[in-house]
Design a protein around this motif. Structure first.
Motif, PDB file in Angstrom:
ATOM      1  N   UNK A   1      55.395  42.102  75.382  1.00  0.00           N
ATOM      2  CA  UNK A   1      56.775  42.583  75.331  1.00  0.00           C
ATOM      3  C   UNK A   1      57.680  41.857  76.322  1.00  0.00           C
ATOM      4  N   UNK A   2      58.928  41.699  75.919  1.00  0.00           N
ATOM      5  CA  UNK A   2      59.977  41.195  76.805  1.00  0.00           C
ATOM      6  C   UNK A   2      60.881  42.383  77.141  1.00  0.00           C
ATOM      7  N   UNK A   3      60.739  42.919  78.339  1.00  0.00           N
ATOM      8  CA  UNK A   3      61.490  44.109  78.727  1.00  0.00           C
ATOM      9  C   UNK A   3      62.436  43.734  79.870  1.00  0.00           C
ATOM     10  N   UNK A   4      63.730  43.750  79.634  1.00  0.00           N
ATOM     11  CA  UNK A   4      64.675  43.395  80.702  1.00  0.00           C
ATOM     12  C   UNK A   4      64.552  44.364  81.887  1.00  0.00           C
ATOM     13  N   UNK A   5      64.473  43.832  83.056  1.00  0.00           N
ATOM     14  CA  UNK A   5      64.405  44.673  84.247  1.00  0.00           C
ATOM     15  C   UNK A   5      65.795  45.187  84.610  1.00  0.00           C
ATOM     16  N   UNK A   6      65.822  46.368  85.155  1.00  0.00           N
ATOM     17  CA  UNK A   6      67.096  46.961  85.569  1.00  0.00           C
ATOM     18  C   UNK A   6      67.191  46.965  87.093  1.00  0.00           C
ATOM     19  N   UNK A   7      68.380  47.148  87.590  1.00  0.00           N
ATOM     20  CA  UNK A   7      68.589  47.215  89.035  1.00  0.00           C
ATOM     21  C   UNK A   7      67.914  48.461  89.584  1.00  0.00           C
ATOM     22  N   UNK A   8      67.291  48.330  90.749  1.00  0.00           N
ATOM     23  CA  UNK A   8      66.608  49.469  91.352  1.00  0.00           C
ATOM     24  C   UNK A   8      67.585  50.597  91.684  1.00  0.00           C
ATOM     25  N   UNK A   9      67.132  51.817  91.441  1.00  0.00           N
ATOM     26  CA  UNK A   9      67.920  53.005  91.774  1.00  0.00           C
ATOM     27  C   UNK A   9      67.457  53.542  93.121  1.00  0.00           C
ATOM     28  N   UNK A  10      68.360  53.745  94.076  1.00  0.00           N
ATOM     29  CA  UNK A  10      67.958  54.215  95.404  1.00  0.00           C
ATOM     30  C   UNK A  10      67.591  55.692  95.408  1.00  0.00           C
ATOM     31  N   UNK A  11      66.755  56.061  96.353  1.00  0.00           N
ATOM     32  CA  UNK A  11      66.324  57.453  96.474  1.00  0.00           C
ATOM     33  C   UNK A  11      67.494  58.380  96.773  1.00  0.00           C
ATOM     34  N   UNK A  12      68.521  57.870  97.425  1.00  0.00           N
ATOM     35  CA  UNK A  12      69.645  58.746  97.783  1.00  0.00           C
ATOM     36  C   UNK A  12      70.326  59.342  96.550  1.00  0.00           C
ATOM     37  N   UNK A  13      70.105  58.761  95.366  1.00  0.00           N
ATOM     38  CA  UNK A  13      70.732  59.276  94.159  1.00  0.00           C
ATOM     39  C   UNK A  13      70.161  60.620  93.723  1.00  0.00           C
TER      40      UNK A  13
ATOM     41  N   UNK B   1      66.764  55.292 102.321  1.00  0.00           N
ATOM     42  CA  UNK B   1      67.279  55.972 101.138  1.00  0.00           C
ATOM     43  C   UNK B   1      67.944  55.002 100.166  1.00  0.00           C
ATOM     44  N   UNK B   2      68.114  53.758 100.587  1.00  0.00           N
ATOM     45  CA  UNK B   2      68.764  52.758  99.744  1.00  0.00           C
ATOM     46  C   UNK B   2      67.781  52.014  98.844  1.00  0.00           C
ATOM     47  N   UNK B   3      66.514  52.432  98.852  1.00  0.00           N
ATOM     48  CA  UNK B   3      65.527  51.832  97.964  1.00  0.00           C
ATOM     49  C   UNK B   3      64.813  52.950  97.208  1.00  0.00           C
ATOM     50  N   UNK B   4      64.087  52.651  96.134  1.00  0.00           N
ATOM     51  CA  UNK B   4      63.354  53.711  95.431  1.00  0.00           C
ATOM     52  C   UNK B   4      62.313  54.348  96.349  1.00  0.00           C
ATOM     53  N   UNK B   5      61.984  55.588  96.049  1.00  0.00           N
ATOM     54  CA  UNK B   5      60.952  56.275  96.803  1.00  0.00           C
ATOM     55  C   UNK B   5      59.588  55.715  96.387  1.00  0.00           C
TER      56      UNK B   5
END
Length: 306
Positions: free
Chosen positions: A170-182, A234-238
């Motif tokens: 599969x070719x799955x486009x990566x998305x921008x990381x969501x931070x834990x603070x969200x 908190x600015x990176x995923x948990x």
């Protein structure tokens, strides 16, 4: 497309399929609590509470896609893989239910989720050959949930089995990381003082180190290891959500464990997904689940490639 979910658990695989526009028609698990909460969130599916070694596959509706998350405890480094451990042997053997179900139904697509160590299993090669004998080619994909829409680093193996001459890579486009603070709600939860009586020196040392690196607000493992001795921003995923409380939130001179709702959001379940009021049960169900958002991306890519 119609989907069935073996070892459905809390419903992460099923929810990902639903988000991808598919219809979940059948789901099974041996744990009554998992079946209860899966059925609350997926009332349109048939449910069965059973050891799938003993399943009658003729009673399972016809389907286009089979999803399966065989038990991972016997493979995971986190739980150990001691030789001769009968519990781990029984856990690993659940993968053969996928072969049995596939032999009867022969769906076009099967997606199997597990820890990456699954392919190191002594019987993985015979398992793979059995699936090949049924007409399936196998394409392994190592997926970090943080790369595909979940605010959590959770590395898992997804095997894409297809009735095709060549493996379906599969070719799955990566998305921008969501931070834990969200998903952290600083107005919620049961807070206590960091310096309360009885707090361990290791915890206090980690809080001190975290403050020096991240300021007053950050997350850190309260139980278990990971993230070194400083916690994480908190600015990176948990880090990985586990079946027991692990992550604490620090806010100045107070701290608390993640709430069950924050764990639900960290797993990328929809905000209206129902979970138990019992915190311990909710965390167990969520920590044992598949992240729905990456599943949606995987199934969308499968449909595009098929």
């Amino acid at each position: 497309m119609k989907v069935v979910d073996l070892f459905a658990g809390a419903g992460g695989f099923s929810t990902g399929a639903r988000l991808a526009g598919h219809q979940v028609v059948w789901a099974a698990n041996h744990w009554p609590d998992a079946v209860e909460w899966h059925s609350r969130n997926h009332p349109g599916a048939m449910h069965i509470c059973q050891d799938l070694h003993q399943a009658d596959w003729s009673l399972v509706p016809e389907h286009d896609i089979m999803l399966a998350s065989p038990c991972c405890q016997g493979h995971s480094k986190a739980r150990g893989k001691a030789k001769g451990n009968p519990q781990h042997d029984a856990s690993r053997s659940t993968a053969w239910a996928v072969v049995s179900a596939a032999e009867y139904h022969r769906p076009e697509i099967i997606v199997v989720e597990n820890v990456p160590e699954f392919v190191d299993w002594t019987l993985y090669r015979p398992w793979e050959l059995a699936m090949n004998a049924l007409g399936y080619t196998i394409a392994p994909h190592i997926i970090d949930a943080a790369d595909y829409g979940a605010p959590q680093h959770r590395v898992r193996l997804f095997l894409i089995l297809s009735q095709s001459q060549q493996p379906l890579h599969l070719q799955i486009p990566r998305s921008q990381h969501m931070p834990a603070r969200e998903f952290i709600d600083f107005e919620d939860g049961k807070w206590s003082l960091v310096n309360k009586p009885g707090r361990s020196k290791a915890t206090l040392d980690r809080v001190k180190a975290g403050r020096s690196k991240f300021g007053d607000r950050f997350i850190m493992p309260y139980y278990g290891s990971g993230s070194g001795k400083t916690g994480r921003s908190l600015d990176r995923p948990i880090g990985t959500i586990t079946t027991r409380d692990r992550w604490a939130v620090v806010d100045g001179d107070r701290m608390r464990m993640l709430t069950r709702f924050e764990c639900r959001d960290a797993m990328s379940f929809p905000s209206d997904y129902q979970i138990p009021d019992n915190h311990r049960l909710a965390i167990h169900l969520l920590g044992n689940a598949v992240c729905p958002e990456p599943v949606k991306q995987i199934l969308n890519a499968v449909e595009a490639a098929a």
